[in-house]
Every structure is written in structure tokens, then in C-alpha cells.
Design an enzyme around this catalytic site. Structure first.
Site, short mmCIF file in Angstrom:
data_model
loop_
_atom_site.label_atom_id
_atom_site.label_comp_id
_atom_site.label_asym_id
_atom_site.label_seq_id
_atom_site.Cartn_x
_atom_site.Cartn_y
_atom_site.Cartn_z
N CYS A 73 32.19 -40.11 24.18
CA CYS A 73 30.89 -39.42 24.29
C CYS A 73 30.19 -39.46 22.94
O CYS A 73 30.74 -38.99 21.94
CB CYS A 73 31.09 -37.98 24.76
SG CYS A 73 29.58 -36.98 24.62
N CYS A 92 29.73 -35.98 21.37
CA CYS A 92 31.01 -35.43 20.90
C CYS A 92 31.39 -36.07 19.57
O CYS A 92 31.91 -35.39 18.67
CB CYS A 92 32.11 -35.65 21.94
SG CYS A 92 32.04 -34.52 23.35
N ASP A 100 16.62 -36.05 16.37
CA ASP A 100 16.66 -37.19 17.30
C ASP A 100 16.41 -38.48 16.53
O ASP A 100 15.55 -38.54 15.65
CB ASP A 100 15.61 -37.00 18.40
CG ASP A 100 15.86 -37.91 19.59
OD1 ASP A 100 16.22 -37.40 20.66
OD2 ASP A 100 15.70 -39.14 19.44
N HIS A 157 32.07 -30.05 25.61
CA HIS A 157 31.46 -31.14 26.37
C HIS A 157 31.11 -30.68 27.78
O HIS A 157 31.97 -30.35 28.58
CB HIS A 157 32.38 -32.36 26.47
CG HIS A 157 31.72 -33.47 27.23
ND1 HIS A 157 30.88 -34.39 26.63
CD2 HIS A 157 31.72 -33.78 28.55
CE1 HIS A 157 30.40 -35.20 27.54
NE2 HIS A 157 30.90 -34.86 28.72
N HIS A 212 25.85 -35.75 27.66
CA HIS A 212 26.36 -34.53 27.00
C HIS A 212 25.15 -33.61 26.98
O HIS A 212 24.10 -33.98 26.41
CB HIS A 212 26.87 -34.85 25.60
CG HIS A 212 27.48 -33.68 24.87
ND1 HIS A 212 28.77 -33.71 24.35
CD2 HIS A 212 26.98 -32.47 24.55
CE1 HIS A 212 29.03 -32.56 23.76
NE2 HIS A 212 27.95 -31.77 23.86
N HIS A 240 22.11 -31.53 26.38
CA HIS A 240 21.34 -31.37 25.15
C HIS A 240 19.95 -30.86 25.50
O HIS A 240 19.39 -31.17 26.55
CB HIS A 240 21.25 -32.67 24.36
CG HIS A 240 20.79 -33.86 25.15
ND1 HIS A 240 21.62 -34.54 26.00
CD2 HIS A 240 19.58 -34.47 25.22
CE1 HIS A 240 20.95 -35.53 26.57
NE2 HIS A 240 19.70 -35.51 26.13
N HIS A 261 16.10 -30.75 23.99
CA HIS A 261 15.15 -31.29 23.01
C HIS A 261 14.24 -30.15 22.55
O HIS A 261 13.69 -29.42 23.40
CB HIS A 261 14.27 -32.36 23.66
CG HIS A 261 14.99 -33.55 24.21
ND1 HIS A 261 14.96 -34.78 23.59
CD2 HIS A 261 15.72 -33.71 25.34
CE1 HIS A 261 15.66 -35.65 24.32
NE2 HIS A 261 16.12 -35.03 25.39
P1 AMP Z 1 17.89 -37.88 27.01
O1 AMP Z 1 17.10 -39.12 27.29
O2 AMP Z 1 17.22 -36.62 27.46
O3 AMP Z 1 19.32 -38.02 27.50
O4 AMP Z 1 17.93 -37.73 25.42
C1 AMP Z 1 18.84 -38.43 24.62
C2 AMP Z 1 18.26 -38.47 23.25
O5 AMP Z 1 19.28 -38.82 22.34
C3 AMP Z 1 17.12 -39.49 23.07
O6 AMP Z 1 15.93 -38.80 22.69
C4 AMP Z 1 17.65 -40.40 21.97
O7 AMP Z 1 16.65 -40.83 21.08
C5 AMP Z 1 18.68 -39.53 21.29
N1 AMP Z 1 19.75 -40.23 20.59
C6 AMP Z 1 20.49 -41.26 21.04
N2 AMP Z 1 21.40 -41.63 20.12
C7 AMP Z 1 21.22 -40.81 19.06
C8 AMP Z 1 21.86 -40.67 17.79
N3 AMP Z 1 22.88 -41.48 17.40
N4 AMP Z 1 21.42 -39.71 16.94
C9 AMP Z 1 20.39 -38.91 17.29
N5 AMP Z 1 19.76 -38.97 18.49
C10 AMP Z 1 20.17 -39.91 19.36
#
Ligand code: AMP
Length: 112
Positions: free
Chosen positions: A3, A6, A29, A45, A96, A98, A100
Site C-alpha cells: 500500500c 502505508c 499531494d 489501513h 488507503h 484519505h 483531500h
Molecule cells: P484519489 O484519486 O482520491 O485516490 O487521491 C489520491 C491522491 O494521491 C492523488 O491526488 C495523487 O496525486 C496523490 N498521490 C499519489 N501518489 C502520491 C505520493 N507518492 N505522494 C503524495 N501524493 C500522492
């Protein structure tokens, strides 16, 4: 478990941390959609909002307790948006849970 978030929480993948406590980790992000775009994740998780229940909802409460602290630290006095995408139809891309936090400019329209 394979993940991404994680691994970020564990420090195995680098991130730009903005907040952390026993329950919660928050970081910037990697592809910001607004001047401030922070992701807040539970240290436990959970794949998505669909897995929230009475046994684990303390993590969600702790996330929402962190929201105003993060907003204040990020200078979001004019307002901000908090969203979570759940599953395929919502285009969730990381499995996972999250939230925003978006702000730092006038955001467009209304969600929904
Ligand atoms: P979602 O599309 O709602 O699942 O959001 C996932 C978010 O994770 C997206 O806005 C991506 O830009 C962000 N994301 C993906 N990989 C990373 C990372 N390594 N570090 C920070 N953000 C990330």
C-alpha cells in the site's frame, strides 16, 4: 501489504509531512489541484470510506480534529474543501482511506 500510503506513513517512501499524531498522518499531494492540497490519512489501513465502522471510526474523528489545525497552519482562513473519493465511480486511485484538503484560492462550483 503493498500500500503506497502505508509505505509513506512508515517512511519507506518520502513525503512532505505537514502533520502527524498517534492516529493521523498528513502530507502534501504530489500533484496538487490547488495552492494548498494536503492528504490526511489514518495510520490504520482502511481501503476507503466504505470500511469505516464503529470499531475504527476513532481514526476518522481524529482526522477531522486535525483538519482545522492543518487549515490554520496552512493559512486557509478564507475556507477550504475536504473530500474523499470512494471506489471506482468516484475515481479513487489509492486504496488507503484519505481526505483531500484543498484551498488557497477560490475553488470552482459545488461538489455533487
Ligand atoms: P484519489 O484519486 O482520491 O485516490 O487521491 C489520491 C491522491 O494521491 C492523488 O491526488 C495523487 O496525486 C496523490 N498521490 C499519489 N501518489 C502520491 C505520493 N507518492 N505522494 C503524495 N501524493 C500522492
Amino acid at each position: 501489504m503493498d500500500c503506497l500510503f502505508c509505505k509513506i506513513i512508515a517512511g519507506e517512501i518520502p513525503s512532505s509531512k505537514v502533520y502527524e499524531n498517534e492516529y493521523v498522518y498528513a502530507f502534501r499531494d504530489i500533484a496538487p489541484q490547488a495552492p494548498v492540497h494536503v492528504l490526511i490519512v489514518p495510520k490504520m489501513h482502511l481501503s476507503s470510506a466504505d470500511e469505516i465502522n464503529g470499531e475504527n471510526s476513532v481514526y476518522v474523528a481524529k482526522i477531522f480534529e486535525a483538519v482545522p489545525e492543518i487549515a490554520k497552519a496552512e493559512g486557509l482562513a478564507e475556507g477550504y474543501r475536504v473530500i474523499t473519493n470512494c471506489g471506482k465511480h468516484a475515481c479513487q486511485s489509492v486504496s488507503h482511506l484519505h481526505f483531500h484538503v484543498l484551498g488557497g484560492k477560490q475553488l470552482e462550483g459545488q461538489m455533487g
